[in-house]
Design a protein around this motif. Structure first.
Motif, PDB file in Angstrom:
ATOM      1  N   SER A 110       0.788  -1.232   0.000  1.00 52.53           N
ATOM      2  CA  SER A 110       0.000   0.000   0.000  1.00 52.53           C
ATOM      3  C   SER A 110       0.821   1.283   0.000  1.00 52.53           C
ATOM      4  O   SER A 110       0.254   2.353  -0.091  1.00 52.53           O
ATOM      5  N   HIS A 111       2.140   1.197   0.138  1.00 51.95           N
ATOM      6  CA  HIS A 111       3.012   2.377   0.144  1.00 51.95           C
ATOM      7  C   HIS A 111       2.561   3.379   1.213  1.00 51.95           C
ATOM      8  O   HIS A 111       2.208   4.506   0.917  1.00 51.95           O
ATOM      9  N   PRO A 112       2.579   2.952   2.474  1.00 52.42           N
ATOM     10  CA  PRO A 112       2.046   3.786   3.555  1.00 52.42           C
ATOM     11  C   PRO A 112       2.913   5.005   3.864  1.00 52.42           C
ATOM     12  O   PRO A 112       4.099   5.050   3.553  1.00 52.42           O
ATOM     13  N   THR A 113       2.294   5.966   4.532  1.00 50.80           N
ATOM     14  CA  THR A 113       2.995   7.138   5.048  1.00 50.80           C
ATOM     15  C   THR A 113       3.559   6.783   6.430  1.00 50.80           C
ATOM     16  O   THR A 113       3.205   5.753   7.008  1.00 50.80           O
ATOM     17  N   LEU A 130       9.039   7.602  -1.357  1.00 53.85           N
ATOM     18  CA  LEU A 130       8.313   8.022  -2.554  1.00 53.85           C
ATOM     19  C   LEU A 130       7.697   9.388  -2.298  1.00 53.85           C
ATOM     20  O   LEU A 130       7.074   9.600  -1.256  1.00 53.85           O
ATOM     21  N   ASN A 131       7.863  10.289  -3.235  1.00 52.31           N
ATOM     22  CA  ASN A 131       7.204  11.589  -3.185  1.00 52.31           C
ATOM     23  C   ASN A 131       6.102  11.565  -4.233  1.00 52.31           C
ATOM     24  O   ASN A 131       6.366  11.697  -5.421  1.00 52.31           O
ATOM     25  N   CYS A 132       4.886  11.372  -3.768  1.00 51.69           N
ATOM     26  CA  CYS A 132       3.751  11.139  -4.666  1.00 51.69           C
ATOM     27  C   CYS A 132       2.945  12.389  -4.979  1.00 51.69           C
ATOM     28  O   CYS A 132       1.883  12.301  -5.571  1.00 51.69           O
ATOM     29  N   GLY A 133       3.432  13.545  -4.556  1.00 56.36           N
ATOM     30  CA  GLY A 133       2.749  14.780  -4.872  1.00 56.36           C
ATOM     31  C   GLY A 133       1.648  15.162  -3.899  1.00 56.36           C
ATOM     32  O   GLY A 133       0.929  16.133  -4.139  1.00 56.36           O
ATOM     33  N   ASP A 134       1.501  14.423  -2.806  1.00 58.11           N
ATOM     34  CA  ASP A 134       0.451  14.751  -1.839  1.00 58.11           C
ATOM     35  C   ASP A 134       1.003  15.426  -0.589  1.00 58.11           C
ATOM     36  O   ASP A 134       0.300  15.603   0.395  1.00 58.11           O
ATOM     37  N   GLY A 135       2.277  15.802  -0.615  1.00 56.62           N
ATOM     38  CA  GLY A 135       2.869  16.539   0.489  1.00 56.62           C
ATOM     39  C   GLY A 135       3.443  15.693   1.610  1.00 56.62           C
ATOM     40  O   GLY A 135       3.992  16.232   2.562  1.00 56.62           O
ATOM     41  N   VAL A 136       3.307  14.372   1.540  1.00 51.21           N
ATOM     42  CA  VAL A 136       3.890  13.479   2.543  1.00 51.21           C
ATOM     43  C   VAL A 136       4.677  12.381   1.842  1.00 51.21           C
ATOM     44  O   VAL A 136       4.353  12.008   0.717  1.00 51.21           O
ATOM     45  N   GLU A 137       5.704  11.899   2.510  1.00 55.08           N
ATOM     46  CA  GLU A 137       6.472  10.795   1.947  1.00 55.08           C
ATOM     47  C   GLU A 137       5.734   9.486   2.173  1.00 55.08           C
ATOM     48  O   GLU A 137       5.103   9.279   3.209  1.00 55.08           O
ATOM     49  N   HIS A 138       5.828   8.620   1.185  1.00 52.49           N
ATOM     50  CA  HIS A 138       5.328   7.256   1.296  1.00 52.49           C
ATOM     51  C   HIS A 138       6.556   6.358   1.286  1.00 52.49           C
ATOM     52  O   HIS A 138       7.627   6.762   0.836  1.00 52.49           O
ATOM     53  N   PHE A 180       2.127   3.843  -9.982  1.00 48.98           N
ATOM     54  CA  PHE A 180       0.893   4.468 -10.465  1.00 48.98           C
ATOM     55  C   PHE A 180       0.233   5.152  -9.277  1.00 48.98           C
ATOM     56  O   PHE A 180       0.116   4.565  -8.203  1.00 48.98           O
ATOM     57  N   ILE A 181      -0.209   6.386  -9.458  1.00 56.19           N
ATOM     58  CA  ILE A 181      -0.892   7.139  -8.409  1.00 56.19           C
ATOM     59  C   ILE A 181      -2.287   7.503  -8.905  1.00 56.19           C
ATOM     60  O   ILE A 181      -2.437   8.144  -9.955  1.00 56.19           O
ATOM     61  N   CYS A 182      -3.298   7.084  -8.158  1.00 61.85           N
ATOM     62  CA  CYS A 182      -4.677   7.391  -8.526  1.00 61.85           C
ATOM     63  C   CYS A 182      -4.998   8.835  -8.163  1.00 61.85           C
ATOM     64  O   CYS A 182      -4.820   9.248  -7.021  1.00 61.85           O
ATOM     65  N   ARG A 183      -5.470   9.594  -9.130  1.00 61.83           N
ATOM     66  CA  ARG A 183      -5.821  10.995  -8.892  1.00 61.83           C
ATOM     67  C   ARG A 183      -7.113  11.149  -8.091  1.00 61.83           C
ATOM     68  O   ARG A 183      -7.401  12.211  -7.571  1.00 61.83           O
ATOM     69  N   HIS A 184      -7.874  10.065  -7.980  1.00 64.41           N
ATOM     70  CA  HIS A 184      -9.134  10.140  -7.245  1.00 64.41           C
ATOM     71  C   HIS A 184      -8.957   9.779  -5.774  1.00 64.41           C
ATOM     72  O   HIS A 184      -9.301  10.559  -4.890  1.00 64.41           O
ATOM     73  N   CYS A 185      -8.406   8.590  -5.479  1.00 63.10           N
ATOM     74  CA  CYS A 185      -8.297   8.136  -4.088  1.00 63.10           C
ATOM     75  C   CYS A 185      -6.895   8.292  -3.506  1.00 63.10           C
ATOM     76  O   CYS A 185      -6.706   8.141  -2.304  1.00 63.10           O
ATOM     77  N   GLY A 186      -5.905   8.576  -4.355  1.00 59.90           N
ATOM     78  CA  GLY A 186      -4.538   8.770  -3.880  1.00 59.90           C
ATOM     79  C   GLY A 186      -3.749   7.496  -3.656  1.00 59.90           C
ATOM     80  O   GLY A 186      -2.614   7.549  -3.180  1.00 59.90           O
ATOM     81  N   SER A 187      -4.322   6.346  -3.977  1.00 59.29           N
ATOM     82  CA  SER A 187      -3.589   5.090  -3.767  1.00 59.29           C
ATOM     83  C   SER A 187      -2.355   5.043  -4.674  1.00 59.29           C
ATOM     84  O   SER A 187      -2.329   5.636  -5.749  1.00 59.29           O
ATOM     85  N   GLU A 233      13.021   8.014 -11.432  1.00 55.45           N
ATOM     86  CA  GLU A 233      11.740   7.619 -10.873  1.00 55.45           C
ATOM     87  C   GLU A 233      10.668   7.998 -11.882  1.00 55.45           C
ATOM     88  O   GLU A 233      10.714   9.084 -12.449  1.00 55.45           O
ATOM     89  N   ILE A 234       9.750   7.089 -12.104  1.00 55.50           N
ATOM     90  CA  ILE A 234       8.645   7.376 -13.011  1.00 55.50           C
ATOM     91  C   ILE A 234       7.341   7.130 -12.261  1.00 55.50           C
ATOM     92  O   ILE A 234       7.156   6.083 -11.640  1.00 55.50           O
ATOM     93  N   TYR A 235       6.461   8.120 -12.312  1.00 61.49           N
ATOM     94  CA  TYR A 235       5.137   8.006 -11.715  1.00 61.49           C
ATOM     95  C   TYR A 235       4.110   8.139 -12.838  1.00 61.49           C
ATOM     96  O   TYR A 235       4.164   9.078 -13.632  1.00 61.49           O
TER      97      TYR A 235
END
Length: 126
Positions: free
Chosen positions: A22-25, A61-69, A80-87, A115-117
């Motif tokens: 799940s790539h948790p924070t 991982l820096n997924c663009g949501d302001g917190v590291e995963h 892959f980062i879902c733009r809807h749920c953030g998974s 890194e490719i997202y």
């Protein structure tokens, strides 16, 4: 980790990360590890995550949501980062191991990795 004293708390962080895709924070890891170590602090979790990442046992991982995963899969792979749920999901089946050497051949500096997202809507949100 040579020269680093064994820690049951650090081991619990690593075991949890290896058990999930799940790539948790850090906060999510903290909540999970607290089940086994109720007195663990968020600061201890952060220190252990930083140590594990600095030693190459996990990746940040820096997924663009302001917190590291965090991810225990350290072999090269994309996400892959879902733009809807953030998974965040692994894209193990799409990897171009020659990309670094191709870029390095054209770049006047030195390429050390990439890194490719990929972004879109996951299957659960569709």
């Amino acid at each position: 980790m040579a020269g680093v004293k064994f820690s049951r708390q650090r081991e619990a962080v690593l075991v949890y990360l290896r058990s999930t895709k799940s790539h948790p924070t850090a906060e999510q890891i903290y909540q999970k590890v607290r089940e086994e170590f109720p007195k663990i602090s968020l600061g201890t979790v952060y220190r252990n995550l930083n140590l594990l990442a600095d030693n190459g046992e996990i990746i940040r991982l820096n997924c663009g949501d302001g917190v590291e995963h965090f991810d225990a899969m350290t072999e090269p792979h994309n996400h892959f980062i879902c733009r809807h749920c953030g998974s965040v999901k692994d894209l193990e089946y799409f990897s171009d191991s020659d990309l670094d050497s191709q870029a390095d051949a054209e770049f006047p500096g030195r390429i050390e990795g990439h890194e490719i997202y990929f972004y879109g809507i996951c299957e659960d949100c569709l």
